[in-house]
Design an enzyme around this catalytic site. Structure first.
Site, short mmCIF file in Angstrom:
data_model
loop_
_atom_site.label_atom_id
_atom_site.label_comp_id
_atom_site.label_asym_id
_atom_site.label_seq_id
_atom_site.Cartn_x
_atom_site.Cartn_y
_atom_site.Cartn_z
N ASN A 1 0.18 -25.32 -14.81
CA ASN A 1 0.86 -24.44 -14.10
C ASN A 1 2.28 -24.50 -13.87
O ASN A 1 2.95 -25.43 -13.69
CB ASN A 1 0.42 -24.64 -12.68
CG ASN A 1 0.40 -23.52 -11.47
OD1 ASN A 1 1.26 -22.79 -11.75
ND2 ASN A 1 0.04 -23.91 -10.37
N SER B 1 -5.87 -27.34 -10.81
CA SER B 1 -4.49 -26.87 -10.92
C SER B 1 -4.25 -25.74 -11.67
O SER B 1 -4.84 -25.48 -12.69
CB SER B 1 -3.90 -28.02 -11.51
OG SER B 1 -2.31 -27.80 -11.58
N GLY B 2 -3.48 -24.57 -11.29
CA GLY B 2 -3.22 -23.43 -11.93
C GLY B 2 -4.32 -22.15 -11.44
O GLY B 2 -3.98 -21.23 -12.29
N SER C 1 3.22 -25.79 -9.86
CA SER C 1 2.11 -26.64 -9.37
C SER C 1 2.74 -27.35 -8.02
O SER C 1 3.53 -28.00 -8.10
CB SER C 1 1.60 -27.62 -10.51
OG SER C 1 0.51 -28.34 -10.03
N SER C 2 1.70 -27.21 -7.16
CA SER C 2 1.73 -28.13 -6.09
C SER C 2 1.79 -29.38 -6.34
O SER C 2 0.41 -29.92 -6.57
CB SER C 2 0.81 -27.68 -4.77
OG SER C 2 1.31 -26.16 -4.31
N THR D 1 -1.77 -21.54 -4.44
CA THR D 1 -0.73 -21.49 -3.70
C THR D 1 -0.55 -19.92 -3.44
O THR D 1 -0.07 -19.44 -2.33
CB THR D 1 0.40 -22.08 -4.32
OG1 THR D 1 0.47 -23.45 -4.43
CG2 THR D 1 1.57 -21.98 -3.48
N GLY E 1 -5.47 -29.12 -6.85
CA GLY E 1 -7.04 -29.16 -7.44
C GLY E 1 -7.40 -30.48 -8.23
O GLY E 1 -6.52 -31.06 -8.66
N GLU F 1 -7.90 -32.52 -11.36
CA GLU F 1 -6.80 -32.88 -12.33
C GLU F 1 -7.30 -33.61 -13.44
O GLU F 1 -7.89 -34.89 -13.05
CB GLU F 1 -5.40 -33.08 -11.85
CG GLU F 1 -4.61 -32.28 -11.23
CD GLU F 1 -3.32 -32.84 -10.85
OE1 GLU F 1 -2.57 -31.93 -10.27
OE2 GLU F 1 -2.92 -34.04 -10.98
#
Length: 1024
Positions: free
Chosen positions: A162, A110-111, A165-166, A115, A404, A406
């Site tokens: 992020n 993540s981050g 973040s998605s 995306t 991603g 985590e």
């Protein structure tokens, strides 16, 4: 913008190696040194063969836009510096040129920028397609691009790692037709983190959609939704009220983002009513989160029970969901259950149960809303009117942008599922990039040094193994009747996996104080160790929601909200199959996703997060080293260095490159395809960079492919010209044969039409010689086009023949009159309807006893004297007239027209000559279009003579045509032209003065006469 040119021009030694395969020494230190050097030089992209490694710069770089897209479009992967556009172009070319389904898998924690990477890929595909600007293709492209904005609003949130973040997984399939144009698409979403609706960690926010609604809506709209602009007012958004979406990568504020989302939804095709429904649902969720429950004490007849602290909120929820208020309140405070005898029992909630039901309803409403938005976009993107039999099979490019790996301070069921998803994708990467590659070398008999790598299949098996895996144990705990708690679930895991090398808990490892007894277990993932808290695992896996809420929302008057709850249609007494749990549904979706990706030609983008602080320019080597290790990038480089960049079956290789060798074009005569490929490579001097397998050719360096592609690109235009020449020749011969046949048919058909026409003419004109009509009423048949000039000539000849037949029967004494009438007809040109054509013309009316009974003998004597004096031959016309002169005086006079002179005579004095004008001087005359007898004679060098013929017998007889005809026929005989003008307002000249004369009909007028004014004359004509 950074220049984007050839690889060798832009990737100098100062920027490090553009491909990790080219490193001199392959160690982790060398790998990290090259990665850090390129990051410091803003070279955030690096290859590992065909895998792209991307480092998030946390700032905008001038690497994108139309100019960069043009530089990468149509190029080979290694012709330009590493870039996302190069990977997107390679996937698009494989799809378009080889008709292969492809996919781009974007992975990383993540981050790391997944995306943003997917956005750039979508922008590239949209930019290089639809050069002809087809409206339907443009519509699909707009929906594909704008859907990202909408899904980010409802599925993304700010986290500590992020700002955007998605919080869901997204896989998008883009359908292309045979021309490579996008014709549709489909989005699959995975595991929305709906628990974020209720609670967020410190420093994080709820989903963007809530803050955009509150901060971006107009005051009037917020008032209609009973909302306040401050997010801190609501329990669900209070945690992130002081935070914004952030400014990294140019993210706009909530206000601007709200407008962008509204515009995107309009372009996609959401109706205004649907957008309003979405806003009402978001507002209802916010109000639902503020509802608190209190216990009431027994007070006389009123029993103790449960109540809502602020009942106005119930009214807001009821209004926004279009449901009855009483039913909403009852659903919040109690639930209805069916007993064994199908009797319905209403069971009141406790405060804890009511709060749990409220939270479950809020999560479910948001999840159903998100799923409805995705389905709505899919319905709009669905390919329209596609028939595989007519349009051919569509090809697909898939883009996977999924959460991603985590690791949070407290990791629950959602993090467990997310990390399981990453394990499945890592397993797929290992199978496709590492394991399958080594197996293929062994199968093809290629000398190969085995590379050691970590296979995470043991971790995937720990999670999804039947009966013993973590998901299987969790499923059994949820389906077992009785009080199964999270602690019992953890104890069962400890029992099953006591000796598993990648599983541990405090119970199994008493000395590890980082875990708590009865709460935590740890999995050693490929990306690192993660400690999970089992609290809430069972409830989140069950994902239970009372049927009362489903029935309530299904019966809503809002059609959009009603469509989100089809399961609310079931009756409460209806026995239904237990629904699948969240874990099972997610596992099934992951298995289907991996199977889908495995069926396509994959392209990988491995994203790396440079630091935990989201700071531009900062490279945390330890953090990046950890990501490089768990992503298996070093093993990937080893496989690429020991292996081959490309492999192709011999027939396919020959099919693409055989034109570059004289021994293989157009078809080889060698013993096998392998020998033909060997001859082709020897001619190019490339045999040292390849290996020959049993059925495939293995190419070590991408440079070899580039060399072959360049050679092929030079020859393709020549081959195309050759094929075009042959094809055009074939088409020309076909056309020539068709034209010959057409001309033969046309020639015979024309002959038939001509013959038939001539026979028809012969039949119709057999009776044309019969007097007295001589074929006057015969109708000419329409001729063929080829006979049109011939028939026109025939009509002229026939008219002349018929005229000759009629004229030869006319006495010679009448010919002068006939010629004069013809001349009058031509001169007047149909502009005067009545001109005396039907009567006999006497011409010399002054010598007639009928018209001039008292003075005809006097006129005869004067006529004889004039003939002796002037020597004229014939009298063309004579008549009494009424004239007007330049002094505006009108008198009775006589007009005599001979073949020599025009005379004006005075009847009262034995027709004495008052004026004689040579006939050669007469240039024309003017008459009107009515029945009057006005004539204006124009002579060169003389005043115009204005007269009106009168004193005729019978009275007012029309003799204008006779005068015009006799004068015109005489002029034609002399070979000069007489100008005849027909006008109701005649212009004349007398001694240089211009005057106008017109006719005024008067019923009471006894005789014609003139009325004069200063510049005009008016003939008063009797109209009786």
């Amino acid at each position: 913008m950074l220049p984007v040119g050839r690889m060798e021009d832009e990737e100098g030694p100062e920027y490090g190696k553009p491909d990790f395969v080219l490193l001199d020494q392959l160690t982790m230190e060398d790998f990290m040194q090259n990665l850090q050097l390129r990051f410091k030089k803003d070279r955030i992209y690096t290859y590992i063969g065909e895998v792209l490694v991307s480092v998030n710069p946390y700032r905008e770089l001038p690497l994108y836009g139309p100019e960069a897209i043009a530089k990468y479009q149509g190029r080979e992967l290694y012709e330009r510096p590493p870039h996302l556009y190069a990977v997107a172009n390679a996937a698009y070319k494989a799809m378009k040129h080889r008709s292969r389904d492809t996919c781009i898998v974007i992975s990383g924690e993540s981050g790391a920028g997944k995306t943003e990477a997917s956005k750039h890929i979508m922008q590239y595909i949209a930019a290089v397609t639809n050069p002809s600007q087809r409206a339907e293709v443009e519509r699909v492209k707009d929906v594909l691009l704008k859907s990202t904005c909408v899904l980010e609003a409802f599925g993304n949130a700010r986290t500590n790692r992020n700002h955007n973040s998605s919080r869901f997984g997204k896989y998008m399939d883009i359908n292309f037709d045979f021309k490579g144009e996008p014709v549709g698409g489909h989005i699959h979403s995975y595991l929305l983190e709906k628990s974020r609706v209720l609670k967020q960690h410190v420093g994080e926010r709820n989903f963007h959609a809530f803050y955009q609604l509150l901060r971006g809506s107009e005051d009037q709209e917020l008032q209609g939704l009973h909302l306040e602009r401050n997010p801190a007012v609501y329990n669900f958004t209070r945690q992130g009220a002081g935070l914004s979406m952030g400014v990294r990568n140019g993210l706009e504020s909530d206000e601007r983002s709200h407008q962008a989302v509204m515009e995107a939804m309009r372009i996609i095709g959401f109706s205004p009513e649907e957008v309003e429904s979405i806003h009402r649902i978001l507002a209802a969720i916010l109000h639902l989160g503020n509802i608190e429950f209190v216990e009431t004490e027994e007070n006389g007849p009123q029993k103790a029970g449960l109540a809502v602290a602020e009942e106005a909120l119930v009214g807001y929820v009821a209004k926004l969901t279009a449901t009855p208020r009483d039913l909403v309140l009852r659903t919040l405070l109690a639930r209805t259950v069916a007993s064994g005898g199908r009797d319905l029992i209403e069971k009141s909630h406790s405060v804890a149960e009511a709060s749990f039901a409220r939270d479950a309803c809020a999560k479910a409403m948001y999840q159903r809303l998100f799923e409805w938005v995705v389905d709505r976009i899919n319905g709009i993107m669905e390919p329209r009117g596609r028939d595989p039999r007519r349009d051919g099979k569509d090809t697909v490019i898939g883009v996977l942008d999924i959460y991603g790996f985590e690791v949070f301070p407290v990791n629950s069921f959602e993090q467990f599922c997310i990390n399981y998803c990453n394990e499945k994708l890592q397993q797929l990467f290992i199978q496709l990039i590492l394991k399958q590659e080594q197996e293929e070398y062994e199968r093809e008999g290629i000398a190969w040094q085995s590379i050691e790598y970590f296979n995470n299949a043991i971790i995937v098996e720990l999670v999804e193994q039947p009966r013993r895996g973590i998901l299987a144990v969790l499923e059994e705990a949820c389906s077992t009747a009785g009080p199964i708690t999270d602690l019992i679930f953890l104890q069962t895991l400890d029992t099953h996996h006591r000796h598993h090398p990648h599983y541990s808990s405090r119970q199994l490892c008493h000395t590890d104080k980082t875990m708590e007894f009865g709460r935590d277990f740890r999995i050693k993932h490929y990306a690192g160790d993660v400690t999970y808290s089992v609290e809430g695992f069972i409830d989140k896996n069950r994902d239970s929601l009372f049927q009362d809420f489903k029935r309530l929302l299904y019966n809503s008057a809002d059609p959009t909200l009603r469509a989100m709850w089809p399961d609310g249609q079931q009756d409460i007494t209806e026995v239904t199959k237990r629904p699948l749990t969240a874990g099972t549904l997610f596992k099934n979706s992951m298995v289907a996703l991996v199977e889908n990706l495995a069926s396509k030609e994959p392209f990988y983008v491995r994203c790396i997060k440079p630091n935990e602080d989201k700071v531009a320019g900062q490279f945390d080597e330890a953090h990046c080293r950890h990501q490089v290790a768990y992503l298996g990038l070093l093993e990937n480089v080893r496989v690429r260095r020991a292996g081959f960049a490309s492999r192709q079956p011999y027939p396919r290789f020959l099919l693409r490159y055989k034109m570059t060798c004289e021994y293989t074009w157009p078809n080889h005569l060698l013993g096998s395809d392998r020998e033909a490929v060997s001859a082709l490579l020897e001619q190019h001097g490339l045999q040292g960079d390849v290996a020959f397998g049993h059925s495939k050719l293995f190419i070590r360096s991408p440079r070899t492919l580039v060399t072959l592609e360049q050679s092929r690109a030079r020859l393709i235009p020549i081959i195309v010209l050759l094929l075009q020449k042959a094809w055009r020749g074939t088409l020309a011969r076909w056309r020539c044969r068709r034209l010959r046949a057409i001309y033969t048919i046309m020639r015979w058909f024309r002959r038939h039409k001509v013959r038939a026409h001539l026979l028809e003419l012969q039949r119709r004109f057999q009776a044309a010689r019969q007097p007295p009509l001589y074929g006057r009423d015969l109708v000419w048949p329409p001729p063929p086009a080829v006979l049109q000039p011939f028939q026109e000539t025939c009509r002229v000849l026939f008219s002349r023949w018929r005229a000759r037949q009629l004229v030869k029967n006319i006495p010679p004494s009448d010919m002068t009159q006939i010629k004069a009438k013809v001349a009058a007809m031509g001169a007047l040109q149909g502009l005067r309807q009545d001109w005396g054509c039907q009567r006999a013309w006497a011409r010399d009316y002054l010598s007639s006893g009928t018209d001039n009974p008292t003075a005809s003998h006097q006129f005869a004597e004067q006529l004889k004297a004039l003939q002796e004096k002037d020597g004229f031959g014939t009298v063309l016309f004579s008549s009494h007239v009424r004239k007007v002169n330049r002094f505006r005086k009108s008198r009775d006079r006589a007009l005599l027209l001979t073949d020599r002179h025009l005379y004006k005579l005075e009847p009262g004095r034995q027709y004495r000559v008052m004026r004689a004008v040579p006939l050669d001087a007469v240039t024309g005359l003017s008459v009107t279009s009515g029945r009057d007898q006005l004539v204006v004679l124009h002579a060169h060098g003389y005043d115009d003579l204005v007269v009106c013929l009168h004193r005729s017998q019978p009275p007012l007889e029309n003799r204008i045509g006779e005068l015009v005809g006799m004068l015109a026929a005489h002029c034609q005989g002399e070979g000069r032209t007489l100008e005849v003008r027909v006008s109701d307002c005649i212009s004349l000249s007398q001694r240089g003065a211009r005057r106008l004369i017109s006719v005024e009909p008067r019923p009471e007028q006894p005789e014609p006469d003139f009325r004069c004014s200063r510049s005009t004359f008016t003939l008063l004509w009797p109209s009786h």
